[in-house]
Motif scaffolding. Structure first.
Motif, short mmCIF file in Angstrom:
data_model
loop_
_atom_site.label_atom_id
_atom_site.label_comp_id
_atom_site.label_asym_id
_atom_site.label_seq_id
_atom_site.Cartn_x
_atom_site.Cartn_y
_atom_site.Cartn_z
N SER A 39 -2.62 5.55 1.98
CA SER A 39 -3.69 6.57 1.30
C SER A 39 -3.92 5.94 0.02
O SER A 39 -4.87 6.28 -0.73
N LYS A 40 -2.79 5.48 -0.79
CA LYS A 40 -2.78 5.10 -2.03
C LYS A 40 -3.62 3.51 -2.28
O LYS A 40 -3.97 3.03 -3.46
N GLU A 41 -3.69 2.93 -1.23
CA GLU A 41 -4.59 1.64 -1.40
C GLU A 41 -5.52 1.49 -0.22
O GLU A 41 -5.28 0.87 0.92
N PRO A 42 -6.58 2.31 -0.19
CA PRO A 42 -7.62 2.33 1.10
C PRO A 42 -8.12 1.21 1.25
O PRO A 42 -8.67 1.03 2.64
N SER A 43 -8.24 0.29 0.43
CA SER A 43 -8.87 -1.10 0.66
C SER A 43 -7.95 -2.18 1.05
O SER A 43 -8.29 -3.26 1.37
N GLY A 44 -6.87 -1.88 1.30
CA GLY A 44 -5.61 -2.60 1.44
C GLY A 44 -5.71 -2.93 2.83
O GLY A 44 -6.55 -2.41 3.72
N PRO A 45 -4.39 -3.48 3.30
CA PRO A 45 -3.98 -3.86 4.82
C PRO A 45 -4.08 -2.63 5.68
O PRO A 45 -3.87 -1.33 5.18
N GLN A 46 -4.50 -2.72 7.04
CA GLN A 46 -4.43 -1.62 8.03
C GLN A 46 -3.79 -2.08 9.01
O GLN A 46 -3.64 -3.06 9.43
N LEU A 47 -3.35 -1.15 9.84
CA LEU A 47 -2.73 -1.31 11.17
C LEU A 47 -3.77 -0.81 12.30
O LEU A 47 -4.29 0.32 11.91
N ALA A 48 -3.48 -1.17 13.29
CA ALA A 48 -4.41 -0.84 14.63
C ALA A 48 -3.84 -0.59 15.67
O ALA A 48 -3.11 -1.51 16.04
N PHE A 49 -3.53 0.57 16.38
CA PHE A 49 -3.03 0.72 17.64
C PHE A 49 -3.71 1.06 18.75
O PHE A 49 -4.69 1.64 18.58
N ALA A 50 -3.15 0.58 19.93
CA ALA A 50 -4.23 0.93 21.01
C ALA A 50 -3.76 2.47 21.22
O ALA A 50 -2.70 2.90 20.88
N ARG A 51 -4.82 3.42 21.78
CA ARG A 51 -4.56 4.67 21.95
C ARG A 51 -3.33 5.07 22.63
O ARG A 51 -2.85 5.84 22.17
N SER A 52 -3.20 4.26 23.82
CA SER A 52 -2.01 4.50 24.61
C SER A 52 -0.90 4.53 23.87
O SER A 52 0.18 5.36 24.07
N ALA A 53 -0.69 3.53 23.00
CA ALA A 53 0.66 3.19 22.13
C ALA A 53 0.72 4.35 21.20
O ALA A 53 1.64 4.72 20.89
#
Length: 66
Positions: A39-53
């Motif tokens: 939340s402190k770096e909203p334009s920084g890296p992101q993770l994406a997880f499959a909905r099931s995971a």
């Protein structure tokens, strides 16, 4: 995911997160994945997880691990 795609997501913090800053994450969902970012770096890296995971992760968090 590019910045334009990220901006279209509806990001939110947990209701347990305070307004004083600190270590918080934000989460957003789309049709195929759950996205997580700092939340402190909203334009920084992101993770994406499959909905099931993500679902399995949340279920595991709720179980007593003793």
């Amino acid at each position: 995911m590019n910045t334009e795609q990220s901006a279209r997501l509806n990001w939110f913090k947990s209701s347990y997160s305070g307004d004083e800053g600190g270590e918080c994450v934000e989460v957003a969902a789309d049709t195929t994945a759950i996205h997580v970012r700092d939340s402190k770096e909203p334009s920084g890296p992101q993770l994406a997880f499959a909905r099931s995971a993500w679902t399995r992760f949340v279920v595991d968090l709720g179980q007593d691990q003793t």
